[in-house]
Write an enzyme that holds these catalytic residues in place. Structure first.
Site, short mmCIF file in Angstrom:
data_model
loop_
_atom_site.label_atom_id
_atom_site.label_comp_id
_atom_site.label_asym_id
_atom_site.label_seq_id
_atom_site.Cartn_x
_atom_site.Cartn_y
_atom_site.Cartn_z
N VAL A 1 1.52 -14.06 2.04
CA VAL A 1 1.82 -14.12 3.80
C VAL A 1 0.10 -14.99 3.78
CG1 VAL A 1 0.63 -12.87 5.35
CG2 VAL A 1 2.73 -11.86 3.81
N ARG B 1 5.57 -15.08 -6.60
CA ARG B 1 6.03 -15.52 -4.81
C ARG B 1 5.37 -16.64 -3.90
NH1 ARG B 1 3.63 -11.76 -1.87
NH2 ARG B 1 3.88 -9.88 -1.94
N GLY C 1 0.94 -1.62 -0.25
CA GLY C 1 -0.14 -0.04 -0.02
C GLY C 1 0.94 1.01 0.02
P1 ADP Z 1 -0.15 -3.11 -3.12
O1 ADP Z 1 1.16 -4.24 -3.92
O2 ADP Z 1 0.12 -1.90 -2.43
O3 ADP Z 1 -0.59 -3.78 -2.19
P2 ADP Z 1 -1.97 -3.30 -4.93
O4 ADP Z 1 -2.47 -3.11 -6.37
O5 ADP Z 1 -2.33 -4.47 -4.81
O6 ADP Z 1 -0.90 -2.42 -3.69
O7 ADP Z 1 -3.54 -2.41 -3.88
C1 ADP Z 1 -3.55 -2.95 -2.25
C2 ADP Z 1 -4.71 -2.85 -2.46
O8 ADP Z 1 -5.36 -1.48 -2.71
C3 ADP Z 1 -6.88 -3.22 -2.83
O9 ADP Z 1 -6.86 -4.75 -2.24
C4 ADP Z 1 -7.44 -2.46 -2.94
O10 ADP Z 1 -7.72 -2.11 -1.92
C5 ADP Z 1 -6.37 -1.40 -3.24
N1 ADP Z 1 -6.45 -0.52 -4.84
C6 ADP Z 1 -5.91 -1.01 -5.37
N2 ADP Z 1 -6.44 -0.58 -7.11
C7 ADP Z 1 -7.07 0.45 -7.03
C8 ADP Z 1 -8.18 0.94 -7.15
N3 ADP Z 1 -7.87 1.09 -9.11
N4 ADP Z 1 -9.61 1.30 -6.87
C9 ADP Z 1 -9.82 1.14 -5.46
N5 ADP Z 1 -8.80 0.86 -5.07
C10 ADP Z 1 -7.72 0.30 -5.42
#
Ligand code: ADP
Length: 445
Positions: free
Chosen positions: A295, A292, A165
């Site tokens: 968790v 990978r 995040g």
């Molecule tokens: P990270 O690699 O930092 O974990 P992610 O792309 O997997 O980032 O996104 C983490 C979280 O952020 C998602 O599970 C979701 O809750 C929120 N998120 C990501 N992209 C979006 C989007 N386009 N709209 C709303 N929420 C989003």
């Protein structure tokens, strides 16, 4: 089959990998920083090598130190765990050059999936839906403004190297765009050494549903169903479960096929996770792939009775998959127990654990490297344990979790256990009304 595996990680995941290696008759080498001298992964591995001081950059992220440890101990493979070097294509390549098997995908596969803006292009090529956005890195504030106007606010700025995040900002209007882009860039630069940013339309109330996949050397890919990770705080997962309470057989079929299509398009080898956001109408969009072990892998293991680390080692040693997809037969939930104070904005709370009682009983699993007398160091991630419950139904798994959490005693430091106990009692959670917005309105008593 490999004779000796070095685990380039620490904490519960290092211990997790050592356990499977022992069961497979494979010798293990632990590596550790001076802060982890007393850690269980060091005690339970067959050999252990100190690779540097507490700072990750000088130990768990130091490629020369880890490769030297593998050479000194004659390890023929390296398991990277999650975090640290697990998605670093340079590390995967250096392992290859030293004729040490990297237990993960090839550098080329990591490159097509590791950076998130490239991963989106890979998914688009495989004709899997993605969220409207910049389709590549943002080149200027002006360009970002233009794209935001086209896809309409709110938009989300995301770091292409992002994880956990970090480097993410929601932008509600044009005025906010420039300052938020600058602060996200700065955060990404500090965290990942890469300030490349891209943009997506911000979905207001989605669910996070991901698919576990596994691919072999021969081009066979199958999926092991989904995990719902919608309970998050600041875009970081707190609780995961499988099956998703929002899933239908049709949606599982469609999403599973999409996940396999993406993995096949790069001839993916190893285990991986394809992450999607799903809207209220059950439209799904690819957001990223993790190349990978995750968790939250134990919940999948519990519902399909499958050791994912063993599977990972087997496919990298050349074993063929049957190609069969797996459906969950049971329900499993995982709570991430962090050394954080939930009553103080989840502030990290490292320190010495003075007393410890781990819960047990039917359907309860605790993956942890902690013990009474263990000191949680301040240098790393604050997760100290994962508690997993498995039962016939979702309701039973929740009730079991509530019971097990109430038995978990950790003294000396603050943990997120009180938060999880209240969450398990929450009416909306019990009904399965969980989107990524859930925590915005959840109040701790
Ligand atoms: P990270 O690699 O930092 O974990 P992610 O792309 O997997 O980032 O996104 C983490 C979280 O952020 C998602 O599970 C979701 O809750 C929120 N998120 C990501 N992209 C979006 C989007 N386009 N709209 C709303 N929420 C989003």
């Amino acid at each position: 089959m490999f004779k000796k595996i070095l685990i380039a990680n620490r904490g519960e995941i290092a211990l997790r990998v050592i356990r499977t290696c022992k069961e497979m008759g494979i010798s293990t080498v632990a590596v550790y920083s001076t802060a982890d001298k007393e850690s269980l992964h060091v005690r339970f591995a067959d050999e252990a090598v100190c690779i540097g001081p507490p700072q990750s950059s000088l130990s768990y992220l130091s490629i020369p130190n880890i490769i030297s440890a593998a050479e000194i101990t004659n390890a023929d493979a390296i398991h990277p765990g999650y975090g640290f070097l697990s998605e670093n294509s340079k590390f995967s390549k250096i392992c290859e050059e030293h004729e040490i098997k990297f237990l993960g995908p090839s550098p080329d596969m990591i490159d097509q999936m590791g950076d998130k803006s490239t991963a989106i292009k890979t998914a688009q090529k495989a004709k899997v839906p993605t969220i409207p956005g910049s389709n590549g890195l943002l080149e200027s504030v002006e360009q970002a403004k233009k794209i935001a106007k086209k896809i309409e606010y709110p938009v989300l700025l995301k770091a292409t190297a992002g994880g956990g995040g970090k480097g993410m900002r929601i932008v509600w209007n044009e005025e906010e765009l420039e300052p938020l882009l600058n602060s996200a860039k700065q955060e990404a630069r500090n965290a990942f050494g890469n300030d490349g940013m891209y943009m997506e339309k911000y979905l207001e109330n989605p669910r996070h549903i991901e698919f576990q996949i596994v691919g072999d050397k021969y081009g066979v890919v199958c999926h092991l169903s989904e995990r719902d990770c919608s309970i998050q705080r600041r875009h970081q997962k707190l609780v995961e479960e499988t099956p998703s309470p929002f899933m239908t057989p049709e949606l599982r079929k469609k999403m599973g096929e999409a996940a396999i299509k993406i993995a096949k398009s790069i001839r993916y080898e190893g285990i991986g996770t394809i992450e999607f956001l799903v809207d209220k109408n059950r439209n799904f969009y690819f957001i990223e792939m993790n190349t990978r072990i995750q968790v939250e892998h134990p919940i999948t293991e519990e519902v399909i009775n499958y050791d994912l680390v063993k599977e990972q080692i087997l496919v990298h040693s050349g074993v063929k998959l049957s190609g069969k997809n797996y459906e969950p037969k049971l329900h499993a939930i995982e709570c991430r127990i962090n050394a954080e104070d939930p009553y103080n904005d989840f502030r990290p709370c490292p320190g010495k654990i003075t007393a410890l009682h781990k819960p047990g009983g039917h359907g309860v699993r605790v993956d942890t490297h902690t013990y009474a007398g263990y000191t949680v160091p301040p240098f790393y991630d604050s997760m100290i344990a994962k508690m997993i419950t498995v039962a016939q139904t979702r309701e039973e798994a929740i009730t079991k979790m509530e019971r097990a959490l109430s038995e978990y005693i950790i003294e000396g430091i603050k943990t997120t256990i009180p938060f999880h106990i209240q969450l398990m009692k929450n009416e909306d959670f019990r009904k399965g009304n969980c989107t990524t917005k859930f925590m915005d309105t959840f109040k701790l008593k």
